[in-house]
Design a protein around this motif. Structure first.
Motif, short mmCIF file in Angstrom:
data_model
loop_
_atom_site.label_atom_id
_atom_site.label_comp_id
_atom_site.label_asym_id
_atom_site.label_seq_id
_atom_site.Cartn_x
_atom_site.Cartn_y
_atom_site.Cartn_z
N SER A 164 44.63 -19.39 16.42
CA SER A 164 43.66 -19.01 17.45
C SER A 164 43.98 -17.66 18.08
N ASP A 165 45.16 -17.13 17.82
CA ASP A 165 45.60 -15.86 18.42
C ASP A 165 46.14 -14.95 17.32
N PRO A 166 45.30 -14.03 16.81
CA PRO A 166 45.78 -13.14 15.75
C PRO A 166 46.88 -12.19 16.21
N GLY A 167 47.02 -12.05 17.51
CA GLY A 167 48.16 -11.32 18.03
C GLY A 167 48.11 -9.81 17.90
N GLU A 168 46.94 -9.21 17.97
CA GLU A 168 46.87 -7.74 17.88
C GLU A 168 46.46 -7.13 19.20
N ARG A 169 47.02 -5.99 19.45
CA ARG A 169 46.57 -5.13 20.55
C ARG A 169 46.21 -3.80 19.92
N ARG A 170 44.99 -3.37 20.16
CA ARG A 170 44.49 -2.11 19.58
C ARG A 170 44.42 -1.07 20.68
N PHE A 171 44.99 0.06 20.42
CA PHE A 171 45.06 1.15 21.41
C PHE A 171 44.25 2.35 20.93
N TRP A 172 43.63 3.03 21.89
CA TRP A 172 42.95 4.29 21.63
C TRP A 172 43.36 5.28 22.71
N ARG A 173 43.71 6.47 22.31
CA ARG A 173 43.88 7.57 23.26
C ARG A 173 42.65 8.46 23.08
N VAL A 174 41.91 8.66 24.18
CA VAL A 174 40.63 9.37 24.10
C VAL A 174 40.54 10.47 25.14
N GLU A 175 39.70 11.44 24.86
CA GLU A 175 39.26 12.39 25.87
C GLU A 175 37.90 11.89 26.34
N ALA A 176 37.75 11.76 27.64
CA ALA A 176 36.51 11.24 28.19
C ALA A 176 36.11 12.04 29.42
N ASP A 177 34.81 12.03 29.68
CA ASP A 177 34.23 12.81 30.77
C ASP A 177 33.55 11.87 31.76
N PRO A 178 34.07 11.78 32.99
CA PRO A 178 33.41 10.97 34.01
C PRO A 178 32.31 11.73 34.75
N GLY A 179 31.99 12.93 34.28
CA GLY A 179 30.92 13.70 34.89
C GLY A 179 31.37 15.00 35.51
N ASP A 180 32.63 15.06 35.98
CA ASP A 180 33.08 16.28 36.65
C ASP A 180 34.19 17.02 35.91
N ARG A 181 34.90 16.33 35.02
CA ARG A 181 35.95 16.99 34.24
C ARG A 181 36.35 16.08 33.09
#
Length: 88
Positions: free
Chosen positions: A49-66
């Motif tokens: 019931s628990d495949p035991g994975e954690r998937r990570f992403w490092r992203v550049e994102a814009d909240p509107g001001d920077r």
């Protein structure tokens, strides 16, 4: 400088990649995926019931001001997203 958070977030994906997320009541649009990796849990903690994975992403994102850099994590067992780290 980076800061650790571990805050739950809502994430929208397209083809398995994060494209938008809401953190602290602000919509962030992902501009670019910088890195992606998967970490498996220890073999003794894995069950059917628990495949035991954690998937990570490092992203550049814009909240509107920077544009900022953020590290997002999806836990397959909990089926939930966290914002782990943010860089100034």
């Amino acid at each position: 400088m980076s800061r650790l958070y571990g805050d739950p977030i809502d994430v929208w994906t397209h083809d398995g990649l994060p494209v938008r997320f809401v953190w602290r009541d602000r919509l962030h649009t992902v501009r670019r995926v910088l890195d992606h990796w998967v970490v498996a849990r220890e073999w003794w903690k894995i069950s059917d019931s628990d495949p035991g994975e954690r998937r990570f992403w490092r992203v550049e994102a814009d909240p509107g001001d920077r544009v900022g850099t953020y590290e997002l994590r999806f836990d397959t067992a909990a089926e939930g997203w966290l914002l782990i780290r943010a860089w100034d």
